[in-house]
Design an enzyme around this catalytic site. Structure first.
Site, PDB file in Angstrom:
ATOM      1  N   SER A  68       0.906  -1.278  -0.117  1.00 25.51           N
ATOM      2  CA  SER A  68       0.121  -0.068  -0.114  1.00 25.51           C
ATOM      3  C   SER A  68       1.080   1.303   0.094  1.00 25.51           C
ATOM      4  CB  SER A  68      -0.953  -0.076   1.196  1.00 25.51           C
ATOM      5  OG  SER A  68      -1.561  -1.231   1.642  1.00 25.51           O
TER       6      SER A  68
HETATM    7  N1  SAH Z   1       0.194  -3.959   4.047  1.00 28.88           N
HETATM    8  C1  SAH Z   1       0.709  -4.678   3.118  1.00 28.88           C
HETATM    9  C2  SAH Z   1      -0.187  -4.877   1.828  1.00 28.88           C
HETATM   10  C3  SAH Z   1      -1.294  -5.728   1.961  1.00 28.88           C
HETATM   11  S1  SAH Z   1      -2.042  -6.036   0.496  1.00 28.88           S
HETATM   12  C4  SAH Z   1       2.078  -4.367   2.734  1.00 28.88           C
HETATM   13  O1  SAH Z   1       2.549  -3.542   3.577  1.00 28.88           O
HETATM   14  O2  SAH Z   1       2.714  -4.942   1.946  1.00 28.88           O
HETATM   15  C5  SAH Z   1      -3.319  -7.310   1.174  1.00 28.88           C
HETATM   16  C6  SAH Z   1      -2.701  -8.678   1.585  1.00 28.88           C
HETATM   17  O3  SAH Z   1      -3.789  -9.373   2.116  1.00 28.88           O
HETATM   18  C7  SAH Z   1      -2.431  -9.463   0.092  1.00 28.88           C
HETATM   19  O4  SAH Z   1      -0.878  -9.856   0.344  1.00 28.88           O
HETATM   20  C8  SAH Z   1      -3.409 -10.792   0.247  1.00 28.88           C
HETATM   21  O5  SAH Z   1      -2.892 -11.794  -0.407  1.00 28.88           O
HETATM   22  C9  SAH Z   1      -3.813 -10.590   1.572  1.00 28.88           C
HETATM   23  N2  SAH Z   1      -5.076 -11.250   1.911  1.00 28.88           N
HETATM   24  C10 SAH Z   1      -6.086 -11.386   1.313  1.00 28.88           C
HETATM   25  N3  SAH Z   1      -7.315 -12.030   2.091  1.00 28.88           N
HETATM   26  C11 SAH Z   1      -6.672 -12.534   3.091  1.00 28.88           C
HETATM   27  C12 SAH Z   1      -6.732 -13.340   3.971  1.00 28.88           C
HETATM   28  N4  SAH Z   1      -8.374 -13.793   3.910  1.00 28.88           N
HETATM   29  N5  SAH Z   1      -6.096 -13.755   4.949  1.00 28.88           N
HETATM   30  C13 SAH Z   1      -4.792 -13.338   4.931  1.00 28.88           C
HETATM   31  N6  SAH Z   1      -4.381 -12.538   4.044  1.00 28.88           N
HETATM   32  C14 SAH Z   1      -5.209 -12.156   3.135  1.00 28.88           C
END
Ligand code: SAH
Length: 220
Positions: A68
């Site tokens: 993000s």
């Molecule tokens: N904050 C992170 C970005 C997150 S993007 C950073 O700093 O890089 C959102 C992430 O949530 C993705 O990697 C995706 O695979 C994960 N995600 C989506 N649904 C999920 C779930 N039910 N449980 C765990 N992770 C999940």
């Protein structure tokens, strides 16, 4: 011949500039700004975009996911009003960068990622960055991580259709959870608080996050 000392951290200047950008955009929490100024974001992005690591921009991290925008993450962290001694649950480890910021802000971080390859890369980056207080789990974060509950704060980094009930159950009294709620590609950042009177929700603003996929999220 004269020689100049070589900087040990070539990215330090870029990081300082990023902190100034965040401050100019209204981030006031000094602990959050300090966490950004000490966390090596370049270790959490793929080689190919490393030169852009300190832009205030979202970047691709592989597997169709993104790290993000720093402003969004700083705003998120500010909203949680962390004091330093909390146990925090994060859903969506992604690159691990936000996990590292949390590690700098609180005493213990538990983070769940559903994509194994991302969790493994994040684990290595956290080690390289010297973050020692974060534990990762590969699985469906909408089910929470009951072994270490309750959590003083829960940060959901992917957008879901509703507040997953297990997360609400694992939130400590007076705890705060932040989660983007809505449909694919258009969510409202929502703050959920557990108070003596029950559960309070507050809408904070618009957001665009990748979908939260799982039992209490969207279908894969
Ligand atoms: N904050 C992170 C970005 C997150 S993007 C950073 O700093 O890089 C959102 C992430 O949530 C993705 O990697 C995706 O695979 C994960 N995600 C989506 N649904 C999920 C779930 N039910 N449980 C765990 N992770 C999940």
């Amino acid at each position: 011949m004269e020689s100049r000392p070589v900087s040990r951290d070539t990215y330090g200047g870029y990081r300082a500039r990023l902190v100034e950008t965040l401050r100019a955009q209204g981030i006031r929490d000094l602990a959050v700004l300090r966490a950004v100024s000490t966390t090596p974001r370049h270790l959490f992005v793929p080689e190919a975009v490393r030169h852009r690591a300190y832009e205030d921009a979202a970047l691709p991290i592989g597997n169709g996911q993104t790290i993000s925008q720093p402003f969004t993450q700083a705003r998120y962290l500010e909203t949680l009003e962390l004091k330093g001694n909390e146990r925090v649950l994060e859903i969506g480890t992604g690159s691990g960068y936000q996990t590292a910021l949390l590690g700098a802000l609180v005493s213990q971080v538990f983070s769940i990622e559903r994509v194994r390859a991302l969790a493994e890369t994040a684990q290595a980056a956290l080690k390289a960055a010297g973050v020692g207080n974060a534990s990762l789990l590969v699985g469906d974060g909408t089910l929470g991580w009951s072994a270490y509950a309750p959590y003083h704060a829960i940060l959901v980094a992917a957008g879901g259709p509703e507040v997953p009930p297990p997360l609400l159950e694992q939130l400590a009294p007076r705890g705060r959870m932040i989660i983007p709620l809505g449909v694919h590609g258009a969510q409202t950042l929502t703050l959920v608080r557990r108070t003596a009177a029950g559960v309070e929700t507050m809408e904070i603003g618009k957001a665009r996050f990748v979908p939260l996929v799982g039992e209490h999220g969207f279908d894969a």
